[in-house]
Write an enzyme that holds these catalytic residues in place. Structure first.
Site, PDB file in Angstrom:
ATOM      1  N   ASP A 271       0.836  -1.199   0.000  1.00 22.21           N
ATOM      2  CA  ASP A 271       0.000   0.000   0.000  1.00 22.21           C
ATOM      3  C   ASP A 271       0.872   1.251   0.000  1.00 22.21           C
ATOM      4  O   ASP A 271       1.318   1.704   1.053  1.00 22.21           O
ATOM      5  CB  ASP A 271      -0.929  -0.021   1.230  1.00 22.21           C
ATOM      6  CG  ASP A 271      -1.863   1.191   1.254  1.00 22.21           C
ATOM      7  OD1 ASP A 271      -1.949   1.890   0.217  1.00 22.21           O
ATOM      8  OD2 ASP A 271      -2.505   1.413   2.299  1.00 22.21           O
ATOM      9  N   LYS A 278       1.602   7.969   0.305  1.00 21.38           N
ATOM     10  CA  LYS A 278       1.965   8.038   1.721  1.00 21.38           C
ATOM     11  C   LYS A 278       3.328   8.705   1.869  1.00 21.38           C
ATOM     12  O   LYS A 278       4.135   8.664   0.941  1.00 21.38           O
ATOM     13  CB  LYS A 278       2.072   6.610   2.287  1.00 21.38           C
ATOM     14  CG  LYS A 278       0.759   5.903   2.497  1.00 21.38           C
ATOM     15  CD  LYS A 278       0.982   4.535   3.120  1.00 21.38           C
ATOM     16  CE  LYS A 278      -0.340   3.826   3.357  1.00 21.38           C
ATOM     17  NZ  LYS A 278      -1.205   4.481   4.356  1.00 21.38           N
ATOM     18  N   ASP A 348      -5.709   6.440  -0.798  1.00 25.75           N
ATOM     19  CA  ASP A 348      -5.080   5.663   0.278  1.00 25.75           C
ATOM     20  C   ASP A 348      -6.122   4.960   1.146  1.00 25.75           C
ATOM     21  O   ASP A 348      -5.787   4.138   1.984  1.00 25.75           O
ATOM     22  CB  ASP A 348      -4.201   6.596   1.127  1.00 25.75           C
ATOM     23  CG  ASP A 348      -3.206   5.829   1.988  1.00 25.75           C
ATOM     24  OD1 ASP A 348      -3.050   4.609   1.770  1.00 25.75           O
ATOM     25  OD2 ASP A 348      -2.586   6.459   2.865  1.00 25.75           O
ATOM     26  N   ARG A 352     -11.106  -0.397   2.051  1.00 25.73           N
ATOM     27  CA  ARG A 352     -12.570  -0.486   2.037  1.00 25.73           C
ATOM     28  C   ARG A 352     -13.107  -0.674   0.617  1.00 25.73           C
ATOM     29  O   ARG A 352     -14.173  -1.236   0.427  1.00 25.73           O
ATOM     30  CB  ARG A 352     -13.167   0.746   2.728  1.00 25.73           C
ATOM     31  CG  ARG A 352     -12.799   2.059   2.096  1.00 25.73           C
ATOM     32  CD  ARG A 352     -13.016   3.246   3.027  1.00 25.73           C
ATOM     33  NE  ARG A 352     -11.889   3.443   3.948  1.00 25.73           N
ATOM     34  CZ  ARG A 352     -11.838   4.417   4.853  1.00 25.73           C
ATOM     35  NH1 ARG A 352     -12.835   5.277   4.965  1.00 25.73           N
ATOM     36  NH2 ARG A 352     -10.807   4.529   5.645  1.00 25.73           N
TER      37      ARG A 352
HETATM   38  N1  BES Z   1      -3.258   0.251   5.221  1.00 23.03           N
HETATM   39  C1  BES Z   1      -3.623   1.545   5.666  1.00 23.03           C
HETATM   40  C2  BES Z   1      -3.901   1.587   7.162  1.00 23.03           C
HETATM   41  C3  BES Z   1      -2.709   1.535   8.078  1.00 23.03           C
HETATM   42  C4  BES Z   1      -1.895   2.625   8.238  1.00 23.03           C
HETATM   43  C5  BES Z   1      -2.461   0.404   8.808  1.00 23.03           C
HETATM   44  C6  BES Z   1      -0.831   2.575   9.110  1.00 23.03           C
HETATM   45  C7  BES Z   1      -1.413   0.360   9.695  1.00 23.03           C
HETATM   46  C8  BES Z   1      -0.591   1.439   9.836  1.00 23.03           C
HETATM   47  C9  BES Z   1      -4.891   2.000   4.951  1.00 23.03           C
HETATM   48  O1  BES Z   1      -5.030   1.587   3.652  1.00 23.03           O
HETATM   49  C10 BES Z   1      -4.836   3.500   4.938  1.00 23.03           C
HETATM   50  O2  BES Z   1      -3.973   4.022   4.297  1.00 23.03           O
HETATM   51  N2  BES Z   1      -5.770   4.138   5.627  1.00 23.03           N
HETATM   52  C11 BES Z   1      -5.790   5.549   5.720  1.00 23.03           C
HETATM   53  C12 BES Z   1      -7.225   5.984   5.605  1.00 23.03           C
HETATM   54  C13 BES Z   1      -7.387   7.461   5.421  1.00 23.03           C
HETATM   55  C14 BES Z   1      -6.859   7.888   4.075  1.00 23.03           C
HETATM   56  C15 BES Z   1      -8.856   7.807   5.542  1.00 23.03           C
HETATM   57  C16 BES Z   1      -5.178   5.971   7.053  1.00 23.03           C
HETATM   58  O3  BES Z   1      -5.381   5.260   8.049  1.00 23.03           O
HETATM   59  O4  BES Z   1      -4.485   6.965   7.082  1.00 23.03           O
HETATM   60 ZN    ZN Z   2      -4.105  -0.141   3.180  1.00 18.88          ZN
HETATM   61 MN    MN Z   3      -4.063   2.906   2.303  1.00 18.59          MN
END
Ligand code: BES
Ligand code: ZN
Ligand code: MN
Length: 497
Positions: A271, A278, A348, A352
């Site tokens: 990811d 990111k 990101d 979902r």
């Molecule tokens: N895989 C990540 C979530 C994550 C982040 C897990 C850090 C463990 C450590 C997920 O896909 C993500 O990027 N989520 C975002 C959502 C946001 C953009 C609403 C997040 O948590 O920042």
């Molecule tokens: Zn993710």
């Molecule tokens: Mn993500």
């Protein structure tokens, strides 16, 4: 490693290493070792010497203890007797296995498994010891040029209570080893780097698992998903050269007519965030973003190995999330398999997007319950840290059963709210819903998003962002929540003693 059980006079068995527990009071635990007056005297002298104070996590290896009958006697600190509970028990087993491994002993007899524990049965102690020993013995050195030397330890024998009975003891051990194998599979898939563990690799791993355990396995390809209309899932794959895969595997242990329990695991093999890229720091850890998928495969393996009388399906949408000329952009709108349209405000928030189509697909299996598992939000790590997984559910009974399973397995989850009030945050001006709900309650709004695709069945969601792997010096996948899920299935099957 060969594991076995001995219930009658295990302390009399000659072994290369006999393991005893010692409380902080410097009293050998009840389950200890009444072998002979001479041995007892020699042990009392050691304890009086101050070399072993019984502190949790401490260990003292003795050689040639008079009249012991074993080449080595390992003393393991148990901490305060009043505080001896599940965590202290786990720590004692872990400490023992590490100390034995660090010695030259080829086999060992653990008397620790006989120490009584509040509210825990003899079977629980054996099952848990097997899980913890397997976890402690786990190594991942596939990419190290110099492998660690093979430990000399080849046989571990757990002492069972006199009263449990051979069959029940053997079953508890088998269950623990099966869970340990499921955990190990989940950890290894998680630890593999993103350039190896691609969606195609996970599909192959699922096929292999199916081969080994006579499961049905089908992998839906991009064209299949296009034909079905899974455009939310497919939108995440657009920036990557890796083809997306949807793994659908079945274990038929129950009656033919029994509705299946369906596990759905997030399988983002890397990811990067996509166009909503990111930050660079720690981005390597996003190879762990497929730990949900790994855990549902691990649980399937454990269930099949235990031959549980349940019907179980595992669905794993597997995709790599990268930026690129063809990648989805913020503002893009896609149609999900459910028919609902989604405005992608942040690429990101991809988990979902793949899960919502997998949940709609799960509906077709006429499930008795659906449980999805996902490293879904950084916000869940903020809320619960690395201790508990976040649990959301539209069904109180299912939620309670999962909480209970987590407590029993010491792989805990904490229930979070799914109130309608939060749905407000997912409003979109242009589509049926947006894929992000802003900063407040980020883990909750992610779950709320999923709930919109889970209206027609009993559903629970485990956000394992904080529990699926460890960072820092111990960086690596944990295999959670395989123990929780396996205990849930054991309880459903009436096989927990
Ligand atoms: N895989 C990540 C979530 C994550 C982040 C897990 C850090 C463990 C450590 C997920 O896909 C993500 O990027 N989520 C975002 C959502 C946001 C953009 C609403 C997040 O948590 O920042
Ligand atoms: Zn993710
Ligand atoms: Mn993500």
């Amino acid at each position: 490693m060969e594991f076995s059980i001995k219930s009658r006079s295990p302390e009399r068995r000659r072994s290369a290493c006999l393991v005893l527990g010692v409380f902080e009071s410097r009293a050998p635990s009840l389950a200890a070792w009444p072998a002979s007056p001479d041995a007892r005297r020699a042990l009392a002298e050691v304890l009086a010497s101050g070399d072993m104070d019984g502190k949790a996590g401490s260990a003292l290896m003795l050689r040639n203890l008079p009249a012991s009958g074993s080449e080595r006697v390992l003393l393991v600190g148990l901490g305060k007797e009043k505080e001896f509970g599940d965590p202290a028990y786990a720590k004692a087993i872990r400490t023992a296995v590490k100390a034995i491994q660090g010695s030259g002993a080829a086999d060992a007899t653990l008397l620790l498994t006989r120490i009584p524990l509040k509210k825990r049965s003899a079977a629980w102690r054996l099952r848990q010891a097997a899980v913890i020993a397997s976890e402690t013995l786990y190594r991942f050195d596939r990419f190290k040029s110099k492998k660690e030397a093979e430990a000399s330890l080849a046989r571990l024998l757990f002492a069972a209570d006199d009263r449990i009975g051979e069959a029940a003891a053997a079953q508890a051990l088998e269950q623990g080893l099966a869970i340990g194998e499921g955990v190990a599979l989940a950890r290894t898939l998680g630890n593999l780097p993103g350039n190896v563990c691609t969606p195609g690799y996970l599909a192959e791993a699922a096929r292999q698992l199916a081969e080994e355990h006579a499961l049905d396995c089908r992998v839906l390809e991009r064209a299949d998903m296009e034909a079905l209309g899974m455009h939310a899932l497919l939108s995440v794959a657009k920036g990557s050269r890796q083809a997306p895969k949807l793994i659908v595997a079945h274990y038929h242990g129950g009656k033919p007519g029994d509705k299946p329990i369906v596990l759905v695991g997030k399988g983002i093999t890397f990811d990067s965030g996509g166009i909503s890229l990111k930050p660079g720091e720690g981005m390597d850890e996003m190879k762990f973003d497929m730990c949900g998928a790994a855990s549902v495969l691990g649980t399937l393996k454990a269930a099949a190995r235990m031959r549980l009388p349940v019907n179980l399906a595992a669905i794993a949408p597997c995709v790599e999330n990268l930026p690129g000329g063809a990648a989805s952009k913020p503002g893009d709108i896609v149609a999900s398999l459910s028919g609902q349209t989604i405005e992608i405000l942040n690429t990101d928030a991809e988990g979902r997007l793949i899960l919502c189509d997998a949940l709609s697909y799960a509906e077709r299996l006429k499930p008795q319950a659906v449980i999805d598992v996902a490293t879904l939000t950084g916000a869940c790590v903020v809320a619960l840290g690395n201790v508990a997984s976040g649990l959301y559910a539209n069904d109180d009974e299912l939620a309670a059963a999962l909480i209970d399973a987590g407590d029993t397995a010491f792989d805990r989850a904490w229930r979070m709210p799914l109130w309608d009030d939060y749905q407000e945050q997912l409003k979109s001006n242009f589509a049926d819903l947006a894929n992000v709900g802003g900063r407040p309650a980020g883990s909750v709004t992610a779950a709320c998003f999923l709930s919109r695709f889970a209206g027609k069945f009993a559903w629970a969601h485990l956000d394992i962002a904080g529990t699926a792997w460890k960072s820092g010096a111990d960086k690596g996948a944990t295999g959670r929540p395989v123990p929780l899920l396996a205990h849930y299935l054991l309880a459903r099957a009436g096989k927990l003693r």
